[in-house]
Design a protein around this motif. Structure first.
Motif, PDB file in Angstrom:
ATOM      1  N   ALA A   1      -3.139  -4.648  -5.530  1.00 10.87           N
ATOM      2  CA  ALA A   1      -4.025  -5.642  -4.926  1.00 10.87           C
ATOM      3  C   ALA A   1      -5.283  -5.765  -5.779  1.00 10.87           C
ATOM      4  O   ALA A   1      -5.836  -4.753  -6.232  1.00 10.87           O
ATOM      5  CB  ALA A   1      -4.389  -5.242  -3.505  1.00 10.87           C
ATOM      6  N   VAL A   2      -5.712  -6.999  -6.014  1.00 13.16           N
ATOM      7  CA  VAL A   2      -6.928  -7.248  -6.791  1.00 13.16           C
ATOM      8  C   VAL A   2      -8.008  -7.758  -5.845  1.00 13.16           C
ATOM      9  O   VAL A   2      -7.867  -8.820  -5.239  1.00 13.16           O
ATOM     10  CB  VAL A   2      -6.676  -8.279  -7.911  1.00 13.16           C
ATOM     11  N   SER A   3      -9.068  -6.982  -5.710  1.00  8.30           N
ATOM     12  CA  SER A   3     -10.161  -7.378  -4.806  1.00  8.30           C
ATOM     13  C   SER A   3     -11.438  -6.681  -5.232  1.00  8.30           C
ATOM     14  O   SER A   3     -11.487  -5.460  -5.324  1.00  8.30           O
ATOM     15  CB  SER A   3      -9.827  -7.002  -3.363  1.00  8.30           C
TER      16      SER A   3
ATOM     17  N   VAL B   1       1.207  -2.188  -0.762  1.00  8.63           N
ATOM     18  CA  VAL B   1       0.119  -2.090  -1.733  1.00  8.63           C
ATOM     19  C   VAL B   1      -0.065  -0.631  -2.123  1.00  8.63           C
ATOM     20  O   VAL B   1      -0.449   0.206  -1.305  1.00  8.63           O
ATOM     21  CB  VAL B   1      -1.191  -2.671  -1.161  1.00  8.63           C
ATOM     22  N   ALA B   2       0.227  -0.358  -3.387  1.00 10.98           N
ATOM     23  CA  ALA B   2       0.133   1.020  -3.874  1.00 10.98           C
ATOM     24  C   ALA B   2      -1.265   1.364  -4.357  1.00 10.98           C
ATOM     25  O   ALA B   2      -1.688   2.526  -4.296  1.00 10.98           O
ATOM     26  CB  ALA B   2       1.139   1.247  -5.003  1.00 10.98           C
ATOM     27  N   THR B   3      -1.989   0.366  -4.837  1.00  9.17           N
ATOM     28  CA  THR B   3      -3.326   0.629  -5.357  1.00  9.17           C
ATOM     29  C   THR B   3      -4.150  -0.653  -5.302  1.00  9.17           C
ATOM     30  O   THR B   3      -3.597  -1.755  -5.258  1.00  9.17           O
ATOM     31  CB  THR B   3      -3.275   1.156  -6.806  1.00  9.17           C
ATOM     32  N   ILE B   4      -5.452  -0.502  -5.300  1.00  8.73           N
ATOM     33  CA  ILE B   4      -6.381  -1.634  -5.251  1.00  8.73           C
ATOM     34  C   ILE B   4      -7.337  -1.516  -6.436  1.00  8.73           C
ATOM     35  O   ILE B   4      -7.928  -0.449  -6.656  1.00  8.73           O
ATOM     36  CB  ILE B   4      -7.185  -1.640  -3.942  1.00  8.73           C
ATOM     37  N   VAL B   5      -7.482  -2.594  -7.195  1.00  7.00           N
ATOM     38  CA  VAL B   5      -8.394  -2.610  -8.334  1.00  7.00           C
ATOM     39  C   VAL B   5      -9.331  -3.805  -8.195  1.00  7.00           C
ATOM     40  O   VAL B   5      -9.085  -4.724  -7.403  1.00  7.00           O
ATOM     41  CB  VAL B   5      -7.639  -2.680  -9.674  1.00  7.00           C
TER      42      VAL B   5
END
Length: 301
Positions: free
Chosen positions: A196-198, A220-224
């Motif tokens: 996820a891009v936020s 969603v495994a990771t957020i960047v």
């Protein structure tokens, strides 16, 4: 004390140059009576007769002679200040412009924009700074000349916005990923592990809203915070990145991109600036360069 009427400076300058009420009136396109009234006001304001009768003509008093050169200089300075800006000479323009952009813009559009600017105005330098939020304070205080991004209500009502291009979101995986072969269905897409891009750290977005009516949910495994980080992770893992297509062409080199299997609204990337820069010739030229470069590059996958 009442403020003086600065229009009287022009009248006095012409009267002293012509030495005649009639000639001064003709030059200023006034009636002789209007010019006589203006001379009376000048005499009242300065406390001096300024021009006195001598035979058939008028001669200046010592006070008028003292004022003549100073008044002439003042009128010329005012005329110069109010004159439209001279034509822009790009070959001699020396200026640094600051552009605030999201990651991907410099990699994708930077080379062509720098080349265009260097060819037309070799003395101009571009400074690119990262866009960490949508606040418009930097445009208002002048620390940023141009901003790019999706215009929103947080940009401020006084900010000008002009569309550069429309962009759609695409899915991106490494070469050899299971989604790089066969049809990418909503089920296959949702079943993968996602990035996820936020900038605000949110784990949901437009893609999740599009999957919801189908009864599907992304994992969603990771957020960047940015596209470059998402694509760097997708390059070396089995994670799926979802990013705007045109904005990330250069960043996606060597990766496999595919159209999203669900309808996600397109976004419009705009050029933003403060209205005080509207009429600035150099700023207007740079805006044209950015529009030309961004509008002239076709989408590729």
């Amino acid at each position: 004390m009442a403020r003086p009427d600065f229009n009287l400076l022009v009248t006095l300058d012409v009267l002293l140059a012509e030495g005649s009420v009639a000639r001064a009136a003709k030059r200023l396109r006034l009636s002789p009576s209007a010019m006589s009234r203006a001379l009376a006001r000048l005499r009242e304001t300065t406390g001096d007769p300024l021009l006195v009768r001598a035979g058939r003509g008028l001669v200046p008093t010592p006070r008028a002679l003292e004022l003549r050169e100073r008044v002439g200089e003042l009128v010329r300075e005012v005329e110069a200040a109010l004159r439209p800006a001279e034509a822009l000479d790009l070959r001699t323009l020396a200026r640094t412009f600051t552009l605030r952009v999201r990651e991907g813009f410099v990699e994708n559009f930077g080379p062509a924009l720098i080349a265009r600017v260097a060819a037309e105005a070799p003395g101009v330098r571009l400074r690119f700074v990262p866009k960490s939020d949508k606040e418009s304070g930097a445009l208002r205080d002048g620390s940023v000349d141009l901003d790019t991004g999706v215009a929103s209500g947080t940009s401020g009502p006084e900010v000008r916005a002009q569309a550069l291009f429309r962009d759609r979101f695409v899915g991106v995986v490494r070469q050899g990923h299971e989604l790089s072969e066969g049809e990418v269905t909503p089920t296959r897409y949702a079943a993968g592990r996602h990035i996820a891009v936020s900038r605000r750290g949110l784990d949901r977005g437009p893609v999740d809203e599009a999957l919801l009516p189908l009864g599907l949910t992304r994992r969603v495994a990771t957020i960047v915070a940015g596209f470059a980080e998402a694509l760097a992770l997708a390059r070396d893992t089995d994670l799926i990145a979802t990013v705007p297509e045109r904005h990330t062409v250069a960043l996606r080199a060597g990766l496999y991109s595919f159209p999203l299997p669900v309808p996600v609204p397109e976004i419009t990337v705009s050029l933003l600036w403060h209205p005080r820069m509207d009429a600035d010739p150099a700023h207007r030229w740079l805006r044209g360069c950015v529009r030309s470069v961004c509008g002239g590059q076709a989408s590729t996958r």
